[in-house]
Design an enzyme around this catalytic site. Sequence first.
Site, PDB file in Angstrom:
ATOM      1  N   LYS A 110       0.833  -1.212   0.000  1.00  0.00           N
ATOM      2  CA  LYS A 110       0.000   0.000   0.000  1.00  0.00           C
ATOM      3  C   LYS A 110       0.866   1.259   0.000  1.00  0.00           C
ATOM      4  O   LYS A 110       0.488   2.280  -0.559  1.00  0.00           O
ATOM      5  CB  LYS A 110      -0.940   0.020   1.204  1.00  0.00           C
ATOM      6  CG  LYS A 110      -2.331  -0.453   0.882  1.00  0.00           C
ATOM      7  CD  LYS A 110      -2.504  -1.941   0.777  1.00  0.00           C
ATOM      8  CE  LYS A 110      -2.238  -2.606  -0.513  1.00  0.00           C
ATOM      9  NZ  LYS A 110      -2.312  -4.054  -0.477  1.00  0.00           N
ATOM     10  N   GLY A 159       0.365 -15.248 -12.411  1.00  0.00           N
ATOM     11  CA  GLY A 159      -0.765 -15.296 -11.478  1.00  0.00           C
ATOM     12  C   GLY A 159      -1.468 -13.957 -11.425  1.00  0.00           C
ATOM     13  O   GLY A 159      -0.906 -12.978 -10.934  1.00  0.00           O
ATOM     14  N   GLY A 171      -3.926 -12.922  -9.599  1.00  0.00           N
ATOM     15  CA  GLY A 171      -4.750 -12.775  -8.390  1.00  0.00           C
ATOM     16  C   GLY A 171      -4.450 -11.445  -7.724  1.00  0.00           C
ATOM     17  O   GLY A 171      -4.029 -10.485  -8.382  1.00  0.00           O
ATOM     18  N   SER A 188       3.224 -15.107  -8.227  1.00  0.00           N
ATOM     19  CA  SER A 188       2.153 -14.804  -7.253  1.00  0.00           C
ATOM     20  C   SER A 188       0.966 -15.696  -7.577  1.00  0.00           C
ATOM     21  O   SER A 188      -0.040 -15.254  -8.112  1.00  0.00           O
ATOM     22  CB  SER A 188       1.766 -13.328  -7.339  1.00  0.00           C
ATOM     23  OG  SER A 188       1.543 -12.947  -8.692  1.00  0.00           O
ATOM     24  N   ILE A 189       1.141 -16.970  -7.261  1.00  0.00           N
ATOM     25  CA  ILE A 189       0.118 -17.945  -7.649  1.00  0.00           C
ATOM     26  C   ILE A 189      -0.561 -18.568  -6.428  1.00  0.00           C
ATOM     27  O   ILE A 189      -1.054 -19.682  -6.491  1.00  0.00           O
ATOM     28  CB  ILE A 189       0.713 -19.040  -8.552  1.00  0.00           C
ATOM     29  CG1 ILE A 189       1.862 -19.730  -7.837  1.00  0.00           C
ATOM     30  CG2 ILE A 189       1.190 -18.467  -9.869  1.00  0.00           C
ATOM     31  CD1 ILE A 189       2.233 -21.025  -8.473  1.00  0.00           C
ATOM     32  N   ARG A 231      -0.824 -18.872  -1.852  1.00  0.00           N
ATOM     33  CA  ARG A 231       0.014 -19.093  -0.683  1.00  0.00           C
ATOM     34  C   ARG A 231      -0.360 -20.406  -0.008  1.00  0.00           C
ATOM     35  O   ARG A 231      -1.474 -20.904  -0.184  1.00  0.00           O
ATOM     36  CB  ARG A 231      -0.120 -17.922   0.302  1.00  0.00           C
ATOM     37  CG  ARG A 231       0.312 -16.601  -0.327  1.00  0.00           C
ATOM     38  CD  ARG A 231       0.267 -15.458   0.662  1.00  0.00           C
ATOM     39  NE  ARG A 231       1.199 -15.616   1.762  1.00  0.00           N
ATOM     40  CZ  ARG A 231       2.492 -15.312   1.709  1.00  0.00           C
ATOM     41  NH1 ARG A 231       3.017 -14.822   0.604  1.00  0.00           N
ATOM     42  NH2 ARG A 231       3.278 -15.490   2.751  1.00  0.00           N
ATOM     43  N   HIS A 247     -23.621  13.280   2.364  1.00  0.00           N
ATOM     44  CA  HIS A 247     -23.634  13.789   0.989  1.00  0.00           C
ATOM     45  C   HIS A 247     -22.704  14.994   0.913  1.00  0.00           C
ATOM     46  O   HIS A 247     -22.709  15.809   1.825  1.00  0.00           O
ATOM     47  CB  HIS A 247     -25.050  14.215   0.592  1.00  0.00           C
ATOM     48  CG  HIS A 247     -25.105  14.886  -0.759  1.00  0.00           C
ATOM     49  ND1 HIS A 247     -25.081  14.175  -1.943  1.00  0.00           N
ATOM     50  CD2 HIS A 247     -25.134  16.200  -1.085  1.00  0.00           C
ATOM     51  CE1 HIS A 247     -25.120  15.040  -2.956  1.00  0.00           C
ATOM     52  NE2 HIS A 247     -25.151  16.275  -2.460  1.00  0.00           N
TER      53      HIS A 247
HETATM   54  P1  NAI Z   1      -4.387 -15.577  -5.378  1.00  0.00           P
HETATM   55  O1  NAI Z   1      -4.946 -16.870  -4.967  1.00  0.00           O
HETATM   56  O2  NAI Z   1      -5.111 -14.315  -5.103  1.00  0.00           O
HETATM   57  O3  NAI Z   1      -4.098 -15.584  -6.963  1.00  0.00           O
HETATM   58  C1  NAI Z   1      -3.293 -16.534  -7.570  1.00  0.00           C
HETATM   59  C2  NAI Z   1      -3.633 -16.606  -9.049  1.00  0.00           C
HETATM   60  O4  NAI Z   1      -2.643 -17.367  -9.704  1.00  0.00           O
HETATM   61  C3  NAI Z   1      -4.968 -17.256  -9.331  1.00  0.00           C
HETATM   62  O5  NAI Z   1      -5.717 -16.434 -10.186  1.00  0.00           O
HETATM   63  C4  NAI Z   1      -4.587 -18.572 -10.006  1.00  0.00           C
HETATM   64  O6  NAI Z   1      -5.517 -18.992 -10.957  1.00  0.00           O
HETATM   65  C5  NAI Z   1      -3.267 -18.215 -10.659  1.00  0.00           C
HETATM   66  N1  NAI Z   1      -2.362 -19.343 -10.887  1.00  0.00           N
HETATM   67  C6  NAI Z   1      -2.128 -20.395 -10.076  1.00  0.00           C
HETATM   68  N2  NAI Z   1      -1.180 -21.199 -10.623  1.00  0.00           N
HETATM   69  C7  NAI Z   1      -0.801 -20.604 -11.780  1.00  0.00           C
HETATM   70  C8  NAI Z   1       0.151 -20.939 -12.809  1.00  0.00           C
HETATM   71  N3  NAI Z   1       0.926 -22.003 -12.710  1.00  0.00           N
HETATM   72  N4  NAI Z   1       0.249 -20.097 -13.873  1.00  0.00           N
HETATM   73  C9  NAI Z   1      -0.522 -19.000 -13.968  1.00  0.00           C
HETATM   74  N5  NAI Z   1      -1.424 -18.649 -13.042  1.00  0.00           N
HETATM   75  C10 NAI Z   1      -1.557 -19.438 -11.956  1.00  0.00           C
HETATM   76  O7  NAI Z   1      -2.919 -15.548  -4.737  1.00  0.00           O
HETATM   77  P2  NAI Z   1      -1.873 -14.361  -4.563  1.00  0.00           P
HETATM   78  O8  NAI Z   1      -2.156 -13.246  -5.495  1.00  0.00           O
HETATM   79  O9  NAI Z   1      -0.546 -15.015  -4.615  1.00  0.00           O
HETATM   80  O10 NAI Z   1      -2.183 -13.847  -3.108  1.00  0.00           O
HETATM   81  C11 NAI Z   1      -1.958 -14.720  -1.992  1.00  0.00           C
HETATM   82  C12 NAI Z   1      -2.864 -14.410  -0.841  1.00  0.00           C
HETATM   83  O11 NAI Z   1      -2.573 -13.154  -0.292  1.00  0.00           O
HETATM   84  C13 NAI Z   1      -4.310 -14.433  -1.235  1.00  0.00           C
HETATM   85  O12 NAI Z   1      -4.992 -15.252  -0.344  1.00  0.00           O
HETATM   86  C14 NAI Z   1      -4.753 -13.019  -1.096  1.00  0.00           C
HETATM   87  O13 NAI Z   1      -6.080 -12.926  -0.623  1.00  0.00           O
HETATM   88  C15 NAI Z   1      -3.766 -12.428  -0.099  1.00  0.00           C
HETATM   89  N6  NAI Z   1      -3.554 -11.030  -0.405  1.00  0.00           N
HETATM   90  C16 NAI Z   1      -4.510 -10.120  -0.098  1.00  0.00           C
HETATM   91  C17 NAI Z   1      -4.361  -8.803  -0.445  1.00  0.00           C
HETATM   92  C18 NAI Z   1      -5.458  -7.843  -0.147  1.00  0.00           C
HETATM   93  O14 NAI Z   1      -6.325  -8.162   0.657  1.00  0.00           O
HETATM   94  N7  NAI Z   1      -5.485  -6.687  -0.770  1.00  0.00           N
HETATM   95  C19 NAI Z   1      -3.172  -8.314  -1.121  1.00  0.00           C
HETATM   96  C20 NAI Z   1      -2.269  -9.353  -1.467  1.00  0.00           C
HETATM   97  C21 NAI Z   1      -2.455 -10.651  -1.095  1.00  0.00           C
END
Ligand code: NAI
Length: 452
Positions: free
Chosen positions: A48, A180, A182, A264-265, A267, A439
């Site tokens: 952030k 990834g 996500g 970032s795929i 955790r 408002h």
């Molecule tokens: P994520 O689960 O959000 O996204 C991972 C993405 O990678 C998915 O869309 C998946 O389909 C894709 N993926 C998986 N394997 C793959 C591959 N081999 N090739 C291409 N794509 C692939 O996980 P992310 O982004 O790593 O975040 C981890 C955790 O951290 C999540 O649970 C998230 O909620 C949390 N987090 C929360 C934040 C927030 O609340 N703003 C900020 C950052 C993380």
Amino acid sequence: MYDLIILGGGPAGYNAAERAAHGGLKTLVIEERALGGVCLNEGCIPTKTLLYSAKIYDYAKHSADYGVTFGSASIDHNFVVERKNKVVKQLVSGIGAKLKKAGVEVVNATAAIKERNADGFVVTAADKEYVGKQLLICTGSSAAIPPIDGLKDSLASGFALTNREVLDLKEIPKTIVVVGGGVIGLEMASYFNSVGSKVYVLEMLDHIAGATDGEISKMLQKEYASRGVEFILGAKVTSIKDKAVSYEKDGKVSKLDADYALVSIGRRPRTQGIGCENIGLKLERGAIVTNEYGKTNVPGVWAAGDVNGKSMLAHTAYREGEVCINNILGKKDRINYNSIPSVIYTNPEVASVGETSESCKAKGIDAKIDTVTLKYSGRYVAENEHGNGVVKIITDKAHNNIIGVHIYGTYASEIIYGAAMMVETEMRVADVQKLVFPHPTVCEVIREAMFM
Ligand code: NAI
């Protein structure tokens, strides 16, 4: 001898420790790195901080739209990273001070559960043994590292990065491939796109942003595509090596050369090496199994946060930790996973709570879905020259109560808690219609939507 030993000082652990101490429990927290865990040291807060600098830079680049002009804007990435370090340091020491004030003991070492004996649970850390009548496991999660060809070596060489290393890059990459699409991938794609990198996002699914409402996920993708981010969906990454990422899409293998690849795929819960097996803790797919009260299968052992694999969000972790402490203190408490808000801090932001159009369809919920433009808000129009934000309200037709709210636009992250309250308390449309919203604000579009 402690009433409670907490393994891990992230959001679940440090918050629970403070609540436990306030509740009169003699509490020990054992943390191997820094208090604040992934969220504070290499997750929520550092990202952030970076994203806020990027947002100011974006505003500066587009200030002429609002009648403000000055010399050309530039961004000093190393300054941004230094400031991020300063912010993190300040907050980490704040947590330390809070725990000290509450009377919580903190040990900086790696903890492992040794055994259960007549006195309680024995935990080892830095060659010492500590005994607690009860245990709360909050060891969090670590980045998933799949067996992709070349990935291990690329992580070692610094070509491949996880959420940890990406925050301390010493340069703005010319090209970065984000594997990834996500939450982490999109937030970092947003940062690097703003500061001038060429960004590719490779996503295995046919959409970005995971379980986000489909319509909003498409809007977000379209916005970032218009800014130059290239999304390659339905892509299976086959190798990450020799400064390139190869992937297979529609049966064809392609290669992207890059300066860095962010992996970032997802955790994985951190349950290895902490001695779960020594007390017979039940795990499922690597996560500690807990019930809605945070209880594990072993009486006296609780778990909260990412380690239970349920909802890997810092704010869920806070609440789960609290739920455990309340139950330990004899105050029955449980968490409602249906009303946990989630945010993607892109610009515009995406914030969601509850059911989506897709989940309603999957669950067979007969839902009324209203998508309302944020342009109904005077403040939104005043502040967003080219904005196309929306709020989407999902109502259960059977009871006319709000079961989902999804916002795409400015302030979404700050507005969503109000919507979460509506979902949590099962407010009906008629109830929200009677509320007076301030408002001019962006949030008042939620009220407006109740009359659609
Ligand atoms: P994520 O689960 O959000 O996204 C991972 C993405 O990678 C998915 O869309 C998946 O389909 C894709 N993926 C998986 N394997 C793959 C591959 N081999 N090739 C291409 N794509 C692939 O996980 P992310 O982004 O790593 O975040 C981890 C955790 O951290 C999540 O649970 C998230 O909620 C949390 N987090 C929360 C934040 C927030 O609340 N703003 C900020 C950052 C993380």
